[in-house]
Design a protein around this motif. Structure first.
Motif, PDB file in Angstrom:
ATOM      1  N   ALA A 111       0.858  -1.192   0.000  1.00 40.73           N
ATOM      2  CA  ALA A 111       0.000   0.000   0.000  1.00 40.73           C
ATOM      3  C   ALA A 111       0.890   1.236   0.000  1.00 40.73           C
ATOM      4  CB  ALA A 111      -0.885  -0.006   1.242  1.00 40.73           C
ATOM      5  N   VAL A 112       0.303   2.392  -0.273  1.00 39.68           N
ATOM      6  CA  VAL A 112       1.027   3.653  -0.105  1.00 39.68           C
ATOM      7  C   VAL A 112       1.038   3.950   1.390  1.00 39.68           C
ATOM      8  CG1 VAL A 112       1.006   6.132  -0.600  1.00 39.68           C
ATOM      9  CG2 VAL A 112       0.301   4.491  -2.375  1.00 39.68           C
ATOM     10  N   CYS A 113       2.226   4.175   1.965  1.00 42.24           N
ATOM     11  CA  CYS A 113       2.328   4.434   3.406  1.00 42.24           C
ATOM     12  C   CYS A 113       1.578   5.722   3.738  1.00 42.24           C
ATOM     13  CB  CYS A 113       3.786   4.527   3.845  1.00 42.24           C
ATOM     14  SG  CYS A 113       3.945   5.032   5.577  1.00 42.24           S
ATOM     15  N   HIS A 114       0.684   5.625   4.690  1.00 42.02           N
ATOM     16  CA  HIS A 114      -0.159   6.752   5.085  1.00 42.02           C
ATOM     17  C   HIS A 114       0.664   7.875   5.721  1.00 42.02           C
ATOM     18  CE1 HIS A 114      -3.249   8.849   7.557  1.00 42.02           C
ATOM     19  NE2 HIS A 114      -4.027   8.549   6.532  1.00 42.02           N
ATOM     20  N   GLU A 115       1.854   7.537   6.256  1.00 46.80           N
ATOM     21  CA  GLU A 115       2.676   8.526   6.953  1.00 46.80           C
ATOM     22  C   GLU A 115       3.683   9.212   6.031  1.00 46.80           C
ATOM     23  OE1 GLU A 115       0.546   8.604   9.811  1.00 46.80           O
ATOM     24  OE2 GLU A 115       2.461   9.242  10.679  1.00 46.80           O
TER      25      GLU A 115
ATOM     26  N   GLU B 235       5.359   6.903   0.687  1.00 44.63           N
ATOM     27  CA  GLU B 235       6.076   5.998  -0.221  1.00 44.63           C
ATOM     28  C   GLU B 235       5.250   4.740  -0.464  1.00 44.63           C
ATOM     29  OE1 GLU B 235       8.912   6.856  -1.793  1.00 44.63           O
ATOM     30  OE2 GLU B 235       8.664   8.770  -0.761  1.00 44.63           O
ATOM     31  N   TYR B 236       5.545   4.103  -1.602  1.00 43.11           N
ATOM     32  CA  TYR B 236       4.802   2.880  -1.971  1.00 43.11           C
ATOM     33  C   TYR B 236       5.491   1.680  -1.335  1.00 43.11           C
ATOM     34  CZ  TYR B 236       2.356  -0.408  -5.094  1.00 43.11           C
ATOM     35  OH  TYR B 236       1.593  -1.425  -5.617  1.00 43.11           O
ATOM     36  N   THR B 237       5.552   1.702   0.010  1.00 47.57           N
ATOM     37  CA  THR B 237       6.301   0.682   0.757  1.00 47.57           C
ATOM     38  C   THR B 237       5.478   0.157   1.939  1.00 47.57           C
ATOM     39  OG1 THR B 237       7.304   2.508   1.979  1.00 47.57           O
ATOM     40  CG2 THR B 237       8.628   1.532   0.209  1.00 47.57           C
ATOM     41  N   GLY B 238       4.178   0.417   1.925  1.00 50.49           N
ATOM     42  CA  GLY B 238       3.331   0.017   3.054  1.00 50.49           C
ATOM     43  C   GLY B 238       3.137  -1.494   3.105  1.00 50.49           C
ATOM     44  N   THR B 239       3.625  -2.112   4.197  1.00 53.01           N
ATOM     45  CA  THR B 239       3.532  -3.568   4.307  1.00 53.01           C
ATOM     46  C   THR B 239       2.741  -4.025   5.525  1.00 53.01           C
ATOM     47  OG1 THR B 239       5.647  -3.525   5.453  1.00 53.01           O
ATOM     48  CG2 THR B 239       5.706  -4.099   3.107  1.00 53.01           C
ATOM     49  N   ILE B 240       2.326  -3.069   6.370  1.00 50.33           N
ATOM     50  CA  ILE B 240       1.617  -3.476   7.586  1.00 50.33           C
ATOM     51  C   ILE B 240       0.507  -2.485   7.917  1.00 50.33           C
ATOM     52  CG2 ILE B 240       3.327  -2.361   9.117  1.00 50.33           C
ATOM     53  CD1 ILE B 240       2.784  -4.990  10.960  1.00 50.33           C
ATOM     54  N   SER B 241      -0.526  -2.992   8.586  1.00 56.18           N
ATOM     55  CA  SER B 241      -1.656  -2.153   8.975  1.00 56.18           C
ATOM     56  C   SER B 241      -1.420  -1.648  10.400  1.00 56.18           C
ATOM     57  CB  SER B 241      -2.953  -2.968   8.929  1.00 56.18           C
ATOM     58  OG  SER B 241      -3.005  -3.756   7.747  1.00 56.18           O
ATOM     59  N   TYR B 242      -1.800  -0.409  10.636  1.00 56.35           N
ATOM     60  CA  TYR B 242      -1.662   0.204  11.964  1.00 56.35           C
ATOM     61  C   TYR B 242      -3.043   0.629  12.437  1.00 56.35           C
ATOM     62  CZ  TYR B 242      -0.307   3.496  15.621  1.00 56.35           C
ATOM     63  OH  TYR B 242      -0.195   4.153  16.812  1.00 56.35           O
ATOM     64  N   LYS B 243      -3.327   0.334  13.729  1.00 52.51           N
ATOM     65  CA  LYS B 243      -4.649   0.677  14.254  1.00 52.51           C
ATOM     66  C   LYS B 243      -4.612   2.044  14.911  1.00 52.51           C
ATOM     67  CE  LYS B 243      -8.492  -1.797  16.268  1.00 52.51           C
ATOM     68  NZ  LYS B 243      -8.881  -3.072  16.897  1.00 52.51           N
ATOM     69  N   THR B 244      -5.515   2.905  14.489  1.00 53.48           N
ATOM     70  CA  THR B 244      -5.470   4.302  14.927  1.00 53.48           C
ATOM     71  C   THR B 244      -6.383   4.575  16.111  1.00 53.48           C
ATOM     72  OG1 THR B 244      -7.145   4.747  13.262  1.00 53.48           O
ATOM     73  CG2 THR B 244      -4.857   5.225  12.655  1.00 53.48           C
ATOM     74  N   ILE B 245      -7.173   3.574  16.534  1.00 60.47           N
ATOM     75  CA  ILE B 245      -8.026   3.800  17.699  1.00 60.47           C
ATOM     76  C   ILE B 245      -7.566   2.935  18.866  1.00 60.47           C
ATOM     77  CG2 ILE B 245     -10.043   4.448  16.319  1.00 60.47           C
ATOM     78  CD1 ILE B 245     -11.144   1.577  17.280  1.00 60.47           C
ATOM     79  N   GLU B 246      -7.903   3.373  20.064  1.00 67.80           N
ATOM     80  CA  GLU B 246      -7.505   2.683  21.288  1.00 67.80           C
ATOM     81  C   GLU B 246      -8.433   1.514  21.541  1.00 67.80           C
ATOM     82  OE1 GLU B 246      -5.077   3.684  23.699  1.00 67.80           O
ATOM     83  OE2 GLU B 246      -4.358   4.982  22.077  1.00 67.80           O
TER      84      GLU B 246
ATOM     85  N   PHE C 101     -11.103   2.864   7.245  1.00 67.53           N
ATOM     86  CA  PHE C 101     -10.388   4.089   7.597  1.00 67.53           C
ATOM     87  C   PHE C 101     -10.748   4.605   8.988  1.00 67.53           C
ATOM     88  CE2 PHE C 101      -9.827   4.562   2.921  1.00 67.53           C
ATOM     89  CZ  PHE C 101      -8.436   4.602   2.950  1.00 67.53           C
ATOM     90  N   ASP C 102     -11.892   4.182   9.515  1.00 64.97           N
ATOM     91  CA  ASP C 102     -12.279   4.589  10.866  1.00 64.97           C
ATOM     92  C   ASP C 102     -11.348   3.997  11.923  1.00 64.97           C
ATOM     93  OD1 ASP C 102     -13.274   2.105   9.984  1.00 64.97           O
ATOM     94  OD2 ASP C 102     -14.818   2.071  11.544  1.00 64.97           O
ATOM     95  N   LYS C 103     -10.606   2.911  11.567  1.00 65.60           N
ATOM     96  CA  LYS C 103      -9.781   2.200  12.555  1.00 65.60           C
ATOM     97  C   LYS C 103      -8.344   1.933  12.145  1.00 65.60           C
ATOM     98  CE  LYS C 103     -13.753  -0.324  14.368  1.00 65.60           C
ATOM     99  NZ  LYS C 103     -14.485  -1.584  14.313  1.00 65.60           N
ATOM    100  N   TYR C 104      -8.104   1.845  10.844  1.00 65.30           N
ATOM    101  CA  TYR C 104      -6.787   1.380  10.399  1.00 65.30           C
ATOM    102  C   TYR C 104      -6.196   2.248   9.289  1.00 65.30           C
ATOM    103  CZ  TYR C 104      -8.383  -3.106  12.438  1.00 65.30           C
ATOM    104  OH  TYR C 104      -8.853  -4.080  13.264  1.00 65.30           O
ATOM    105  N   ILE C 105      -4.835   2.327   9.278  1.00 64.03           N
ATOM    106  CA  ILE C 105      -4.118   2.871   8.128  1.00 64.03           C
ATOM    107  C   ILE C 105      -3.074   1.827   7.718  1.00 64.03           C
ATOM    108  CG2 ILE C 105      -4.467   5.335   8.668  1.00 64.03           C
ATOM    109  CD1 ILE C 105      -1.688   5.337   9.994  1.00 64.03           C
ATOM    110  N   ALA C 106      -2.506   1.976   6.535  1.00 64.94           N
ATOM    111  CA  ALA C 106      -1.408   1.108   6.102  1.00 64.94           C
ATOM    112  C   ALA C 106      -0.126   1.933   6.141  1.00 64.94           C
ATOM    113  CB  ALA C 106      -1.661   0.594   4.688  1.00 64.94           C
ATOM    114  N   VAL C 107       0.923   1.343   6.673  1.00 64.96           N
ATOM    115  CA  VAL C 107       2.194   2.065   6.800  1.00 64.96           C
ATOM    116  C   VAL C 107       3.384   1.181   6.432  1.00 64.96           C
ATOM    117  CG1 VAL C 107       1.426   3.730   8.569  1.00 64.96           C
ATOM    118  CG2 VAL C 107       2.297   1.485   9.278  1.00 64.96           C
ATOM    119  N   CYS C 108       4.550   1.836   6.266  1.00 68.25           N
ATOM    120  CA  CYS C 108       5.788   1.088   6.026  1.00 68.25           C
ATOM    121  C   CYS C 108       6.383   0.686   7.376  1.00 68.25           C
ATOM    122  CB  CYS C 108       6.770   1.936   5.219  1.00 68.25           C
ATOM    123  SG  CYS C 108       7.497   3.290   6.154  1.00 68.25           S
TER     124      CYS C 108
END
Ligand code: ADP
Ligand code: TMP
Ligand code: MG
Ligand code: ZN
Length: 184
Positions: free
Chosen positions: A138-142, A145-156, A166-173
Motif C-alpha cells: 500500500a502507499v504508506c499513510h505517513e 512511499e509505496y512501501t506500506g507492508t503493515i496495517s496500523y490501528k489508529t483507535i484505542e 479508515f475509521d480504525k486502520y491505516i497502512a504504513v511502512c
C-alpha cells in the motif's frame, strides 16, 4: 489436471480484493462457472458481496465454516474465490487442497499480518501450499512511499479481530510503523 492455488496477501488498502476481483472477471469473461465466498464475520459493506475499498463488487456466499464451501458448490465450477481468508479457520487448507485435486483453480486473498505484527495462521499455511503468492503493498499513510507492508490501528482498542476501514486502520511502512508504536 490439478487446479492451482493463487494467494494474494498484504496489508489493508494494498489492493488485495481488487486483484481478486480482476481474476473473477477473467473467468466471467471466459463464461466459466465459478463461485465466490467470504467469511460471514465480514459484514463491512454487505453480507453477500465482496467489496473493495474502491467499491467494485461481486456476489459472494458468506460462510461460517470452510466445509460449507462443499455444500454450496454444484460441481461445474472451474474456479473458487475466497476473500478475507484470515478470518476463516485453518481447516480451509483441507478444503482447498481437495478442490485443487479436483481440478478447480482457487484464488484467495487476505491479510498476512495483524496490526500487532502477528501472522494470521490460515494465511501463513496457505502461503506454503500456494502455486503463486502475490504480495501487495500500500502507499504508506505517513511518508507517502509505496512501501506500506503493515496495517496500523489508529483507535484505542486492542481487539486483533475487529472489522473496519479508515475509521480504525491505516497502512504504513516498517519505519513509520516503528515510529508510531514508539510514540504511544
Ligand atoms: P484491500 O482488499 O487490500 O484492502 P482493496 O482492493 O479493497 O484493498 O482497495 C484498494 C484501493 O484502495 C486502491 O485501489 C486505492 O484506490 C485505495 N486506497 C486507499 N488507501 C490506499 C493506500 N494507502 N494505498 C493504496 N491504495 C489505497
Ligand atoms: P482489507 O484487507 O480488505 O482492508 O480488510 C481487512 C479486514 O480485517 C478489515 O475488516 C479490518 C480487519 N482487521 C482485523 O480484524 N485485524 C487486524 O489486525 C487488521 C489489520 C484488520
Ligand atoms: Mg479487501
Ligand atoms: Zn512510511
Amino acid at each position: 489436471k490439478s487446479g492451482r492455488l493463487v494467494l494474494i496477501v498484504g496489508p489493508m488498502y494494498s489492493g488485495k480484493t481488487s486483484e481478486l476481483l480482476s481474476y473473477v472477471e477473467i473467468y466471467h469473461l471466459g463464461k466459466k462457472n465459478y463461485k465466490a465466498f467470504k467469511p460471514s464475520i465480514d459484514n463491512r459493506y454487505d453480507e453477500t458481496f465482496i467489496v473493495s475499498h474502491n467499491n467494485t463488487r461481486v456476489k459472494a456466499y458468506p460462510i461460517k465454516e470452510p466445509k460449507e464451501i462443499f455444500k454450496i458448490l454444484e460441481g461445474n465450477e472451474k474456479a473458487v474465490f475466497i476473500d478475507e481468508i484470515q478470518f476463516i479457520s485453518e481447516e480451509l487448507k483441507d478444503i482447498i487442497l481437495n478442490l485443487i485435486d479436483k481440478g478447480i483453480d482457487v484464488f484467495c486473498s487476505g491479510l498476512d499480518l495483524s496490526f500487532k505484527n502477528n501472522i494470521f495462521p490460515t494465511t501463513s499455511i496457505l502461503m506454503g501450499y500456494a502455486d503463486e503468492v502475490i504480495k501487495k503493498k500500500a502507499v504508506c499513510h505517513e511518508c507517502g512511499e509505496y512501501t506500506g507492508t503493515i496495517s496500523y490501528k489508529t483507535i484505542e482498542n486492542g481487539g486483533e479481530i475487529d472489522i473496519g476501514g479508515f475509521d480504525k486502520y491505516i497502512a504504513v511502512c516498517r519505519d513509520c510503523y516503528k515510529k508510531l508504536n514508539e510514540k504511544q
